[in-house]
Write an enzyme that holds these catalytic residues in place. Structure first.
Site, PDB file in Angstrom:
ATOM      1  N   ARG A 113      -3.065   6.440   0.759  1.00  0.00           N
ATOM      2  CA  ARG A 113      -3.564   7.651   1.425  1.00  0.00           C
ATOM      3  C   ARG A 113      -2.613   8.311   2.414  1.00  0.00           C
ATOM      4  O   ARG A 113      -2.859   9.445   2.818  1.00  0.00           O
ATOM      5  CB  ARG A 113      -4.876   7.321   2.142  1.00  0.00           C
TER       6      ARG A 113
ATOM      7  N   ARG B 189      -6.830  12.210  -5.008  1.00  0.00           N
ATOM      8  CA  ARG B 189      -8.030  11.454  -4.611  1.00  0.00           C
ATOM      9  C   ARG B 189      -9.227  12.369  -4.334  1.00  0.00           C
ATOM     10  O   ARG B 189     -10.373  11.961  -4.485  1.00  0.00           O
ATOM     11  CB  ARG B 189      -7.650  10.686  -3.370  1.00  0.00           C
TER      12      ARG B 189
ATOM     13  N   TYR C 154     -14.759 -12.133  -0.771  1.00  0.00           N
ATOM     14  CA  TYR C 154     -15.443 -10.867  -1.085  1.00  0.00           C
ATOM     15  C   TYR C 154     -16.694 -11.110  -1.931  1.00  0.00           C
ATOM     16  O   TYR C 154     -17.719 -10.467  -1.748  1.00  0.00           O
ATOM     17  CB  TYR C 154     -14.501  -9.910  -1.827  1.00  0.00           C
TER      18      TYR C 154
ATOM     19  N   ARG D 232       0.817  -1.226   0.000  1.00  0.00           N
ATOM     20  CA  ARG D 232       0.000   0.000   0.000  1.00  0.00           C
ATOM     21  C   ARG D 232       0.850   1.275   0.000  1.00  0.00           C
ATOM     22  O   ARG D 232       0.418   2.303   0.525  1.00  0.00           O
ATOM     23  CB  ARG D 232      -0.942   0.034   1.204  1.00  0.00           C
TER      24      ARG D 232
ATOM     25  N   ASP E 195      -6.387  -2.751  -7.842  1.00  0.00           N
ATOM     26  CA  ASP E 195      -7.022  -3.399  -6.707  1.00  0.00           C
ATOM     27  C   ASP E 195      -7.269  -4.863  -7.013  1.00  0.00           C
ATOM     28  O   ASP E 195      -7.515  -5.236  -8.166  1.00  0.00           O
ATOM     29  CB  ASP E 195      -8.335  -2.714  -6.341  1.00  0.00           C
TER      30      ASP E 195
HETATM   31  O1  CP3 Z   1      -0.012  -1.556  -2.464  1.00  0.00           O
HETATM   32  C1  CP3 Z   1      -0.210  -0.576  -3.218  1.00  0.00           C
HETATM   33  O2  CP3 Z   1       0.155   0.577  -2.968  1.00  0.00           O
HETATM   34  C2  CP3 Z   1      -0.829  -0.854  -4.570  1.00  0.00           C
HETATM   35  C3  CP3 Z   1      -2.222  -0.739  -4.669  1.00  0.00           C
HETATM   36  C4  CP3 Z   1      -3.162  -1.667  -3.921  1.00  0.00           C
HETATM   37  C5  CP3 Z   1      -4.433  -1.236  -3.529  1.00  0.00           C
HETATM   38  N1  CP3 Z   1      -5.120  -2.307  -3.071  1.00  0.00           N
HETATM   39  C6  CP3 Z   1      -4.907   0.138  -3.660  1.00  0.00           C
HETATM   40  C7  CP3 Z   1      -6.019   0.561  -2.814  1.00  0.00           C
HETATM   41  C8  CP3 Z   1      -3.068  -3.018  -3.610  1.00  0.00           C
HETATM   42  C9  CP3 Z   1      -1.882  -3.964  -3.765  1.00  0.00           C
HETATM   43  C10 CP3 Z   1      -4.333  -3.415  -3.080  1.00  0.00           C
HETATM   44  C11 CP3 Z   1      -4.650  -4.802  -2.709  1.00  0.00           C
HETATM   45  C12 CP3 Z   1      -5.880  -5.051  -1.963  1.00  0.00           C
HETATM   46  N2  CP3 Z   1      -7.108  -4.490  -2.139  1.00  0.00           N
HETATM   47  C13 CP3 Z   1      -6.005  -6.028  -0.956  1.00  0.00           C
HETATM   48  C14 CP3 Z   1      -4.902  -6.933  -0.517  1.00  0.00           C
HETATM   49  C15 CP3 Z   1      -3.989  -6.272   0.413  1.00  0.00           C
HETATM   50  C16 CP3 Z   1      -4.528  -6.097   1.815  1.00  0.00           C
HETATM   51  O3  CP3 Z   1      -4.591  -4.941   2.249  1.00  0.00           O
HETATM   52  O4  CP3 Z   1      -4.828  -7.109   2.444  1.00  0.00           O
HETATM   53  C17 CP3 Z   1      -7.322  -6.008  -0.496  1.00  0.00           C
HETATM   54  C18 CP3 Z   1      -7.912  -6.873   0.599  1.00  0.00           C
HETATM   55  C19 CP3 Z   1      -8.014  -5.038  -1.257  1.00  0.00           C
HETATM   56  C20 CP3 Z   1      -9.443  -4.696  -1.176  1.00  0.00           C
HETATM   57  C21 CP3 Z   1      -9.591  -3.296  -0.785  1.00  0.00           C
HETATM   58  N3  CP3 Z   1      -9.367  -2.221  -1.613  1.00  0.00           N
HETATM   59  C22 CP3 Z   1      -9.985  -2.794   0.473  1.00  0.00           C
HETATM   60  C23 CP3 Z   1     -10.313  -3.632   1.691  1.00  0.00           C
HETATM   61  C24 CP3 Z   1     -10.027  -1.393   0.353  1.00  0.00           C
HETATM   62  C25 CP3 Z   1     -10.535  -0.399   1.335  1.00  0.00           C
HETATM   63  C26 CP3 Z   1      -9.452   0.011   2.227  1.00  0.00           C
HETATM   64  C27 CP3 Z   1      -9.804   1.275   2.961  1.00  0.00           C
HETATM   65  O5  CP3 Z   1      -9.091   1.501   3.922  1.00  0.00           O
HETATM   66  O6  CP3 Z   1     -10.722   2.007   2.580  1.00  0.00           O
HETATM   67  C28 CP3 Z   1      -9.579  -1.060  -0.937  1.00  0.00           C
HETATM   68  C29 CP3 Z   1      -9.413   0.292  -1.476  1.00  0.00           C
HETATM   69  C30 CP3 Z   1      -8.011   0.662  -1.841  1.00  0.00           C
HETATM   70  N4  CP3 Z   1      -7.192  -0.106  -2.596  1.00  0.00           N
HETATM   71  C31 CP3 Z   1      -7.348   1.877  -1.515  1.00  0.00           C
HETATM   72  C32 CP3 Z   1      -6.102   1.823  -2.156  1.00  0.00           C
HETATM   73  C33 CP3 Z   1      -5.049   2.887  -2.192  1.00  0.00           C
HETATM   74  C34 CP3 Z   1      -7.911   3.028  -0.731  1.00  0.00           C
HETATM   75  C35 CP3 Z   1      -8.649   3.858  -1.713  1.00  0.00           C
HETATM   76  C36 CP3 Z   1      -8.861   5.254  -1.243  1.00  0.00           C
HETATM   77  O7  CP3 Z   1      -9.863   5.488  -0.564  1.00  0.00           O
HETATM   78  O8  CP3 Z   1      -8.061   6.129  -1.622  1.00  0.00           O
END
Ligand code: CP3
Length: 380
Positions: free
Chosen positions: A66, A75, A188, A62, A111
């Site tokens: 953010r 964003r 999911y 990640r 994602d």
């Molecule tokens: O790692 C990175 O920087 C690359 C991008 C990346 C994102 N998601 C961007 C993202 C990666 C590798 C993921 C993988 C991902 N997505 C996982 C596996 C990793 C983990 O954390 O276990 C999972 C379970 C997801 C599903 C997902 N996407 C969730 C649960 C969320 C919400 C998280 C939250 O805190 O709101 C997302 C959204 C997401 N994916 C964000 C980002 C940067 C946040 C989006 C935002 O509001 O700006």
């Protein structure tokens, strides 16, 4: 090779570095070949192959997110899914942590749930609620309706982004592509979003293994096409995220999950390091090792020295720092990072990372402290 003024050198590939005036002799370098050699010998890819490096490479799960003020600015103007679908925005936020913090690898901004859309589900990210998928997939009929994915058509925006990011990154910085592991993506789809107990997921798995296996097989197949598309477009490594698999026993993992993740891995194009991340997967380590991934990502619940000894030194390791440590003071960060580096014992094949994604309220300066400690420590 002679320079022909009428034709010139093939664009971008050859550069004149010396000209002996009057003789017509040019010394040329094949820039593309030099760049790909620098990439191949980057600390991150060398560590994936368990080769010695001058310093321990570091990147953070990640890292494109953010906690970065400049990410938050972008964003404010764009929804998360819109950002994922616009290659120029993906490029900007993927390259951002490399430029600002000096990580040794970039991870594509995307994602794990993007794959669900072409399979026929509606994906939504609502502020404060995390992802949601509809309709929830719970019956043999629901599973039967899931479409197979022609990744080049439906996820072409991801591959366009990979090509654009590759051109924008420093030539020696590897790009990591990724997907979700079948269990996490299935959870999911079945729950319709995040879950605490995985009640619907486990119920389907235990009570209707046939439907479960069809669902997992469909996800594994779609994910293999998706990762192979990323590999073709130019990523140098791939990571498979199994974020929720820690809710299973080792026995259930081996029975219901491992064959499907193994199927996904065995369908990938060869020659690209595969990283596997099982969050809360301490008790699954032996089983996960049997997947045959090149690198295993550890969370913070295990001791890195013990876990690596148990996995075996023929697999590289990554991860282990509790993300909360990055919200603490400088001495705490330095101390925790050095503990992990000491446990890795300067063995080749250690990549520094967190045990899970970086928290959104992490101060950026704390990440700088971490990158410096890791880079200044003697290399593996
Ligand atoms: O790692 C990175 O920087 C690359 C991008 C990346 C994102 N998601 C961007 C993202 C990666 C590798 C993921 C993988 C991902 N997505 C996982 C596996 C990793 C983990 O954390 O276990 C999972 C379970 C997801 C599903 C997902 N996407 C969730 C649960 C969320 C919400 C998280 C939250 O805190 O709101 C997302 C959204 C997401 N994916 C964000 C980002 C940067 C946040 C989006 C935002 O509001 O700006």
């Amino acid at each position: 090779m002679r320079f022909n003024p009428a034709i010139g050198w093939p664009a971008g590939r050859l550069r004149v570095i010396n000209l002996e005036a009057g003789t017509g002799v040019f010394l040329v370098v094949d820039e593309k070949a030099m760049n790909s050699e620098a990439l191949h010998n980057s600390s991150f890819l060398r560590a994936c192959r368990r080769e010695r490096t001058d310093y321990t490479p570091i990147w953070l799960m990640r890292q494109a997110g953010r906690y970065l003020p400049d990410y938050r600015k972008i964003r404010e103007k764009h929804a998360f899914l819109e950002m994922c679908k616009r290659p120029e925005l993906v490029t900007e936020v993927t390259v951002m942590p490399i430029e600002q913090l000096g990580f040794d690898a970039a991870i594509l901004f995307a994602d794990i749930l993007l794959i669900a859309e072409p399979m026929g589900l509606t994906l939504d990210f609502q502020e404060g609620y995390g992802p949601s998928l509809s309709p929830a997939i719970r019956t043999p009929g629901d599973v039967g309706k899931l479409r197979s994915v022609e990744a080049s058509e439906s996820l072409g925006f991801v591959f366009d982004a990979v090509r654009m990011v590759r051109r924008a990154l420093p030539y020696q910085t590897p790009l990591i592509g990724f997907c979700g592991a079948p269990f996490t993506v299935a959870s999911y789809m079945i729950e319709g979003g995040a879950s605490r107990r995985f009640q619907h997921t486990k119920s389907l798995m235990y009570s209707d293994p046939e439907t479960w296996n069809i669902l997992m097989g469909k996800i594994a197949c779609a994910s293999a096409g998706y990762l192979n598309g990323q590999i073709d477009a130019g990523v140098q490594a791939v990571q498979i995220f199994d974020s929720w698999v820690g809710c299973l026993s080792e026995e259930d993992y081996r029975h219901y999950v491992l064959p499907h993740t193994q199927h996904l891995i065995s369908a990938l194009k060869p020659g690209i390091p595969i990283i596997h991340f099982a969050a809360d997967g301490g008790i699954l380590l032996q089983a996960v090792r049997d997947l045959g991934a090149d690198v295993l990502s550890l969370d913070w619940r295990v001791n890195l020295a013990d876990a690596w000894a148990a996995i075996g030194y023929d697999t590289a390791v990554q991860g282990n720092l509790d993300p909360v440590v990055l919200c603490c003071d400088r001495p705490t960060i330095i101390n925790a990072a050095e503990t992990i580096l000491e446990r890795a014992g300067e063995r080749p094949g250690h990549i520094f990372n967190l045990g899970h994604g970086i928290l959104p309220d992490t101060p950026v300066d704390n990440v700088r402290i971490l990158v410096d400690v890791v880079h200044e420590h003697n290399g593996a």
